[in-house]
Scaffold this motif. Structure first.
Motif, PDB file in Angstrom:
ATOM      1  N   MET A   1       0.689  -1.231  -0.025  1.00  0.00           N
ATOM      2  CA  MET A   1      -0.064   0.219   0.080  1.00  0.00           C
ATOM      3  C   MET A   1       1.068   1.194  -0.119  1.00  0.00           C
ATOM      4  O   MET A   1       1.865   1.231   0.600  1.00  0.00           O
ATOM      5  CB  MET A   1      -0.799   0.176   1.128  1.00  0.00           C
ATOM      6  CG  MET A   1      -1.564   1.074   1.445  1.00  0.00           C
ATOM      7  SD  MET A   1      -3.317   0.893   2.207  1.00  0.00           S
ATOM      8  CE  MET A   1      -3.736   2.570   2.450  1.00  0.00           C
ATOM      9  N   ASN A   2       0.570   2.061  -0.875  1.00  0.00           N
ATOM     10  CA  ASN A   2       1.208   3.357  -0.706  1.00  0.00           C
ATOM     11  C   ASN A   2       0.882   4.113   0.471  1.00  0.00           C
ATOM     12  O   ASN A   2      -0.247   4.909   0.338  1.00  0.00           O
ATOM     13  CB  ASN A   2       0.968   4.061  -2.021  1.00  0.00           C
ATOM     14  CG  ASN A   2       1.558   3.442  -3.289  1.00  0.00           C
ATOM     15  OD1 ASN A   2       2.761   2.868  -3.024  1.00  0.00           O
ATOM     16  ND2 ASN A   2       1.037   3.477  -4.517  1.00  0.00           N
ATOM     17  N   VAL A   3       1.625   4.555   1.261  1.00  0.00           N
ATOM     18  CA  VAL A   3       1.367   5.509   2.461  1.00  0.00           C
ATOM     19  C   VAL A   3       2.524   6.345   2.298  1.00  0.00           C
ATOM     20  O   VAL A   3       3.824   5.759   2.645  1.00  0.00           O
ATOM     21  CB  VAL A   3       1.402   4.727   3.624  1.00  0.00           C
ATOM     22  CG1 VAL A   3       1.057   5.664   4.887  1.00  0.00           C
ATOM     23  CG2 VAL A   3       0.110   3.593   3.551  1.00  0.00           C
ATOM     24  N   VAL A   4       2.427   7.681   2.601  1.00  0.00           N
ATOM     25  CA  VAL A   4       3.687   8.544   2.501  1.00  0.00           C
ATOM     26  C   VAL A   4       3.645   9.327   3.963  1.00  0.00           C
ATOM     27  O   VAL A   4       3.087  10.165   4.089  1.00  0.00           O
ATOM     28  CB  VAL A   4       3.534   9.627   1.309  1.00  0.00           C
ATOM     29  CG1 VAL A   4       4.750  10.511   1.288  1.00  0.00           C
ATOM     30  CG2 VAL A   4       3.359   8.905  -0.167  1.00  0.00           C
ATOM     31  N   THR A   5       4.558   8.495   4.845  1.00  0.00           N
ATOM     32  CA  THR A   5       4.962   9.345   5.910  1.00  0.00           C
ATOM     33  C   THR A   5       6.230   8.933   6.375  1.00  0.00           C
ATOM     34  O   THR A   5       6.670   7.837   6.105  1.00  0.00           O
ATOM     35  CB  THR A   5       3.911   8.599   7.019  1.00  0.00           C
ATOM     36  OG1 THR A   5       3.815   7.380   6.940  1.00  0.00           O
ATOM     37  CG2 THR A   5       2.398   9.125   6.958  1.00  0.00           C
ATOM     38  N   PRO A   6       6.989   9.786   7.018  1.00  0.00           N
ATOM     39  CA  PRO A   6       6.918  10.905   6.900  1.00  0.00           C
ATOM     40  C   PRO A   6       6.541  11.706   5.339  1.00  0.00           C
ATOM     41  O   PRO A   6       6.820  10.988   4.470  1.00  0.00           O
ATOM     42  CB  PRO A   6       7.960  11.788   7.554  1.00  0.00           C
ATOM     43  CG  PRO A   6       9.163  10.746   7.328  1.00  0.00           C
ATOM     44  CD  PRO A   6       8.509   9.358   7.206  1.00  0.00           C
ATOM     45  N   THR A 606      -7.835   4.371  -4.301  1.00  0.00           N
ATOM     46  CA  THR A 606      -6.628   4.826  -4.292  1.00  0.00           C
ATOM     47  C   THR A 606      -5.864   4.680  -5.703  1.00  0.00           C
ATOM     48  O   THR A 606      -6.392   4.040  -6.460  1.00  0.00           O
ATOM     49  CB  THR A 606      -5.859   4.012  -3.181  1.00  0.00           C
ATOM     50  OG1 THR A 606      -5.598   2.682  -3.621  1.00  0.00           O
ATOM     51  CG2 THR A 606      -6.357   3.806  -1.976  1.00  0.00           C
ATOM     52  N   LEU A 607      -4.843   5.323  -5.706  1.00  0.00           N
ATOM     53  CA  LEU A 607      -3.996   5.025  -7.110  1.00  0.00           C
ATOM     54  C   LEU A 607      -3.757   3.649  -7.364  1.00  0.00           C
ATOM     55  O   LEU A 607      -3.697   3.116  -8.424  1.00  0.00           O
ATOM     56  CB  LEU A 607      -2.608   5.758  -7.002  1.00  0.00           C
ATOM     57  CG  LEU A 607      -1.887   5.756  -8.349  1.00  0.00           C
ATOM     58  CD1 LEU A 607      -2.381   6.348  -9.488  1.00  0.00           C
ATOM     59  CD2 LEU A 607      -0.582   6.398  -8.282  1.00  0.00           C
ATOM     60  N   THR A 608      -3.474   2.736  -6.263  1.00  0.00           N
ATOM     61  CA  THR A 608      -3.056   1.508  -6.327  1.00  0.00           C
ATOM     62  C   THR A 608      -4.671   0.718  -7.003  1.00  0.00           C
ATOM     63  O   THR A 608      -4.622  -0.392  -7.753  1.00  0.00           O
ATOM     64  CB  THR A 608      -2.742   0.635  -5.136  1.00  0.00           C
ATOM     65  OG1 THR A 608      -1.620   1.457  -5.011  1.00  0.00           O
ATOM     66  CG2 THR A 608      -2.302  -0.632  -5.260  1.00  0.00           C
ATOM     67  N   ASP A 609      -5.631   1.096  -6.236  1.00  0.00           N
ATOM     68  CA  ASP A 609      -7.074   0.581  -6.979  1.00  0.00           C
ATOM     69  C   ASP A 609      -7.084   0.646  -8.465  1.00  0.00           C
ATOM     70  O   ASP A 609      -7.387  -0.198  -9.309  1.00  0.00           O
ATOM     71  CB  ASP A 609      -8.258   1.217  -6.338  1.00  0.00           C
ATOM     72  CG  ASP A 609      -8.402   1.038  -4.619  1.00  0.00           C
ATOM     73  OD1 ASP A 609      -7.571  -0.056  -4.411  1.00  0.00           O
ATOM     74  OD2 ASP A 609      -8.823   1.922  -3.988  1.00  0.00           O
TER      75      ASP A 609
END
Lengths: 795, 265
Positions: A1-6, A606-609
């Motif tokens: 999954m694409n999660v941008v943190t930090p 999401t973009l991945t979807d």
């Protein structure tokens, strides 16, 4: 999954992704590559600056152990191999084209500079190739040589090329001569300086290297080379030199250890190993040695100029007149003719509202290594000339040098600002960068520090430079009208994979700039994909559709904008897929950082979807949209970008030895929107290091016979860490108005703005010694000479 | 580099035997000069005799009023040696300024002395300190050993084994580096020794390291920076290049002499 943190997007000082492999020695440079069955090439180079080749006897050398082949210029000529082409054609004042003498890859009948390649030896090992090269007998008849820029245009000077009488490549001008003369006629004061912009050797850490490879079954050629622009090399070498169609020629520029311009050009060795690989049917590796690169890599700068500034009685600039002689070396390198013209004279307005400018530039041939773009390329020469002239003019007009600059600045409300020398600046705020730099550098408190230095027997000086440059080259139609033989757009492909990771193909090339990080941040910021899931692919014509490469601080402004355009296409397609999946109309779908949302609802994808749906199109508008999620964009900029700013240098001179020590250097630059502040800081610091190098240390020196006296690090002073202060870098941003990212470029500002700041500080330190101007580099011997002459005059 | 045979003897006797048998063999200690020359194919020895395996050539020791430094002692060892720092702190400091970290980790005092590069640091120190160079055959005063630019009294196949340095009352050193190479462009070593005041100059002389007798006289009369400030050196005895003319070097010798006296205290 694409999660941008930090947060990893625009503005984050993300650590460079590529440094892990570089710091562990796992980079793959050309010399690290080895092809099966590889042989080794050594170039036999001319020891003479100018000579006829009367005879080359390779018989004994060919019989030596391991030798596969030896080729000379006639061997290439016999197969109609073309000369090394020049990518830019300048026209003379009378409209006729510049002199463009043939540049054979291997010398034909004559050598024209020390280091001119005469023969190539190909052997099983490098040592065998070198042994055989020593066994080649060349009979030369030395000819008189000309090495200095000024000597080249003197009557009776030795002629480098029959096709260039008087050694003149071109006699070019820009601006309105009549208006300039009228402005000077009503001037209260005209201030004049004569100055030389010292010749430099780029000295990238990695020397040049090339591997030529030929597949006899497919007929495909591959060239692995240390290049800043592999597609340009494919175009130039394939079309003009070796006559190989693009479809049969692949050029790979893998990790490259620094370029600074010197790896833009198509070099003879690239053509030689590629052609010879087809002859010997074996891969051929050539790796340049350091002493060889001093005499074969294109050098930089080398101008001799006179500049005059006309002022009214209020200290306003009325006009500028410039005459410049520029050294092209023995042959025209790829970009050489445009450097002292369209990258130089067009910058002579600087940050000032100078109403009229007239500049004439003569480019000359000499028996020296070709000269071409080196970090800044023309703009450091223009900035140095102008900013030295501004200081001299302020002094002679009795004006404060800061106030004099401020009085003549282009004001923020004047943008877009049309200069009298072709360029139209889109944005800038020179007053703010000046004020911020003065404050940070402690300009107001300088005199107290000077007094403290004086108490210790030292001479302290402070110098300022306010500058603008033009980069992000360039609008294709504009440069085409100015003589460029290529377009200067850039290409970006965004490939979103089924599970949402991204591969970016870019025509820009990273050789120290940190593209793998900065470009990934663009993707993270806009598409919401973490940088760890973004790979940047560059440097291979078989992978990247096309590209014009990296130079002129263009990678982000042009290459990044192409990626941005390609991302817009991804988002547009993604919205259509999302609309289908969420049963909404396309107009109602919004996208922000990885999430498609039906406006005003909590329905999201999401973009991945979306990427998964695009590659597994079970539930998909297949009649309306093709599967897949990959888009390519070509971006052709509307204008140059115009970074600018203020540099202040504070230094101390030891009058007993003449040694100059830089104490503080402050740079406040407007590079447009900053993507990665840490990388920008590093780019500016690196540029300033090279600028301080030019100002205080570096000089390529030829003697009158054309021998390169400073041909190694024993005599060519490269800046070392100990020569440099901790350069303070800040940015003050105005956005570029014409590219989608608002970026301007940061690769060259350091090398452009800094030399005059340093030299103005040197002259300031010597203010009690009656010094008006000091030529670069301000070596200890030169400074001591000034101090000593003053002492002798006083005695 | 050209092909050559490689030997690594364990004793001075073995090394000398190989060198005596072949006049075109070259000894190598740190290799900081020989290796670049080999790589540039400026030197074509038949064999290279690596001295680094000879234990007896390593180390620093104090013997009464002198230091004895083995020829294979590396610059970094001299720079960090407690013995050297206590006895001749300027010599330790000088060793810490030779080349760069990599050079100091490889280069040796014996190699530098035997090479007698006019821009090298050690020869001036040894000349000023009245050192004795011990070889496998004999002992030579520094003055008799350093005979000119890149030349010494060493015979073919003769090896420097140790350097004996009398401990001075005080000593100081100052140099102006060539901006490019960082070798000394004008370096001055001053010493008050049992044999009197001695001043030696590197980097500047047109025939290598030399003693500056006028400065010795001035400092004998008055040990102070001012005493040498007016002693001019004849540029006719000095070399010049793109980084420093003979006139500039002459001036620098005087400035460095002043600073060396300040360094000595």
């Amino acid at each position: 999954m694409n999660v941008v943190t930090p947060f990893e997007g625009i503005g984050a000082s993300l650590r460079r992704k590529e440094d892990y492999r570089f710091l562990l020695g796992r980079g793959q440079y050309v010399d690290d590559l080895n092809r099966p069955g590889q042989t080794h090439a050594v170039m036999l180079r001319s020891p003479h600056a100018h000579a006829t080749i009367d005879r080359i006897d390779t018989a004994a050398a060919k019989a030596m152990p391991g030798v596969k082949a030896i080729f000379v210029g006639e061997d290439m000529a016999a197969e109609s191999i073309g000369g090394i082409p020049c990518g830019w054609q300048i026209h003379n004042k009378d409209g006729s084209p510049m002199a463009e003498p043939m540049h054979p890859a291997l010398a034909l009948g004559k050598v024209r500079h020390v280091g001119d390649p005469v023969a190539v030896v190909i052997a099983e090992t490098k040592a065998q190739a070198r042994d055989a090269a020593e066994a080649i007998v060349v009979d030369y008849t030395p000819l008189p040589a000309v090495s200095s820029t000024e000597a080249a245009v003197k009557p009776g000077a030795p002629q480098v090329h029959e096709a260039a009488p008087g050694n003149l490549c071109y006699d070019w001008h820009i601006g309105d001569k009549a208006a300039q003369e009228a402005a000077f006629a009503r001037a209260a004061r005209v201030v004049k300086i004569e100055t030389t912009n010292n010749r430099l050797v780029p000295n990238a850490m990695e020397p040049r290297a090339a591997i030529g490879d030929f597949d006899s079954f497919s007929g495909d050629y591959t060239l692995y080379t240390t290049s800043q622009n592999p597609h340009v090399i494919r175009l130039l070498m394939g079309a003009f030199v070796l006559h190989i169609p693009e479809s049969k020629l692949r050029v790979v520029a893998p990790d490259v250890g620094g370029g600074f311009g010197s790896k833009i050009y198509h070099y003879a060795e690239e053509a030689i190993v590629t052609w010879a690989a087809g002859k010997v049917k074996r891969p051929i590796k050539w790796t340049c040695e350091r002493s060889e690169s001093f005499m074969s890599d294109a050098h930089g700068r080398d101008h001799v100029s006179t500049a005059e500034l006309a002022l009214d009685d209020q200290g306003k600039i009325l006009g500028l007149k410039v005459h410049t002689l520029a050294n092209m070396g023995a042959y025209l390198s790829t970009f050489a003719p445009c450097v002292p013209t369209y990258l130089y004279a067009t910058l002579l307005s600087g940050v000032y509202s100078t109403p009229v400018i007239y500049a004439e530039v003569k480019a000359v041939f000499t028996n020296t290594v070709p000269v071409d773009a080196y970090r800044g390329a023309g703009r450091p020469e223009a900035t140095y000339l102008l900013e030295r002239l501004m200081d001299v003019a302020a002094a002679e007009a009795g004006l404060d040098k800061v106030e004099f600059r401020r009085r003549n600045f282009i004001r923020p409300d004047q943008f877009p600002y049309q200069t009298p020398v072709a360029l139209q600046y889109d944005s800038g705020d020179y007053h703010s960068t000046l004020d911020a730099c003065l404050e940070t550098a402690g300009w107001a408190g300088f005199e107290a520090r000077r007094a403290e230095s004086k108490a210790r027997g030292k001479l302290r000086g402070i110098g300022i430079s306010t500058y603008v440059e033009a980069c992000g080259i360039a609008p294709s139609a504009v440069v085409g009208s100015l003589g460029a033989r290529a377009g200067l757009y850039e290409v970006g492909t965004i490939r979103v994979h089924p599970t949402g990771s991204v591969t970016v193909l870019t025509g820009a090339h990273s050789h120290g700039q940190g593209h793998e990080t900065t470009f990934a941040q663009l993707i993270a910021d806009k598409l919401g994909v973490p940088t760890a899931n973004v790979d940047i692919v560059h440097g291979d014509t078989a992978k990247v559709p096309f590209g014009m490469g990296t130079y002129g601080s263009r990678s982000l402004a042009v290459g990044g904008s192409a990626m941005d355009k390609a991302m817009d296409k991804i988002i547009a397609k993604g919205k259509r897929i999302a609309a289908h999946l969420m049963e909404a109309s396309v107009e109602d779908v919004e996208f922000e950082r990885g999430t498609f949302r039906v406006a005003g609802t909590d329905k999201t994808k999401t973009l991945t979807d979306i990427s998964l749906a695009a590659y597994v199109p079970h539930n998909y508008p297949i009649d309306e949209i093709e599967p897949g999620l990959e888009e390519t964009a070509f971006y052709d900029p509307k204008n140059f970008t115009y970074p600018g700013g203020c540099h202040i240098c504070e230094l101390e001179i030891d009058p007993e030895t003449g040694r100059v020590e830089v104490l503080n250097f402050t740079a406040v630059d407007d590079v447009g929107r900053v993507i990665n502040p840490m990388i920008v800081e590093g780019q500016v610091q690196g540029g300033v290091a090279q600028g301080i190098g030019q100002a205080l240390l570096e000089a390529a020196i030829y003697d009158a016979s054309g021998q390169l006296v400073s041909g190694s690090f024993m005599d060519y002073t490269m800046p070392r860490a100990g020569d440099l202060p901790d350069v303070g870098v800040a940015t003050h941003v105005t956005l570029c108005t014409h590219n989608p990212l608002g970026v301007k470029g940061c690769g060259e500002v350091g090398a452009i703005g800094s030399p005059p700041a340093v030299m103005n500080a040197v002259v300031d330190a010597l203010r009690d010694y009656g010094v008006r101007h000091v030529e670069m580099p301000a070596t200890p011997q030169k400074i001591w000479g000034i101090v000593n002459a003053h002492r002798l005059a006083a005695e | 580099m050209y092909d050559f045979a490689y030997h690594k003897p364990a004793s001075v006797a073995d090394a000398v035997k190989i060198l005596a048998a072949d006049p075109d063999a070259r000894p190598i200690s740190g290799g900081m000069t020989l290796l670049p020359a080999l790589k540039l194919r400026l030197n074509k020895p038949t064999s290279v005799v690596d001295l680094s395996g000879i234990a007896e050539l390593h180390g620093v020791k104090r013997e009464g009023d002198k230091l004895v430094i083995g020829a294979l002692t590396r610059h970094v060892e001299v720079a960090t040696s407690a013995e050297v720092k206590a006895a001749i702190p300027t010599l330790a400091a000088m060793a810490g300024t030779i080349g760069d970290t990599q050079v100091r980790n490889r280069g040796t005092m014996g190699g530098s002395v035997a090479n007698n590069d006019p821009s090298a640091d050690y020869p001036a120190a040894l000349l000023a300190l009245g050192a004795t160079i011990q070889t496998d055959k004999r002992k030579l005063a520094a003055e008799d050993f350093f005979t000119g630019m890149f030349t010494t009294a060493l015979e073919v196949g003769e090896l420097v084994t140790a350097i004996h340095i009398p401990i001075p009352t005080k000593a100081g050193y100052a140099k102006m580096r060539n901006p490019a190479s960082r070798y000394s462009m004008a370096g001055v070593f001053v010493a008050q020794t049992a044999a009197g005041v001695r001043v030696a100059v590197n980097g500047a002389g047109n025939n290598g390291v030399f003693r500056e007798k006028a400065m010795e006289a001035a400092l004998t009369a008055n040990w102070s920076p001012d005493a040498v400030a007016d002693v001019k050196v004849d540029p006719g005895l000095l070399n010049g290049d793109i980084h420093g003319s003979a006139e500039y070097r002459a001036h620098l010798v005087t400035v460095m002499a002043k600073r060396a006296v300040i360094d000595a205290g």
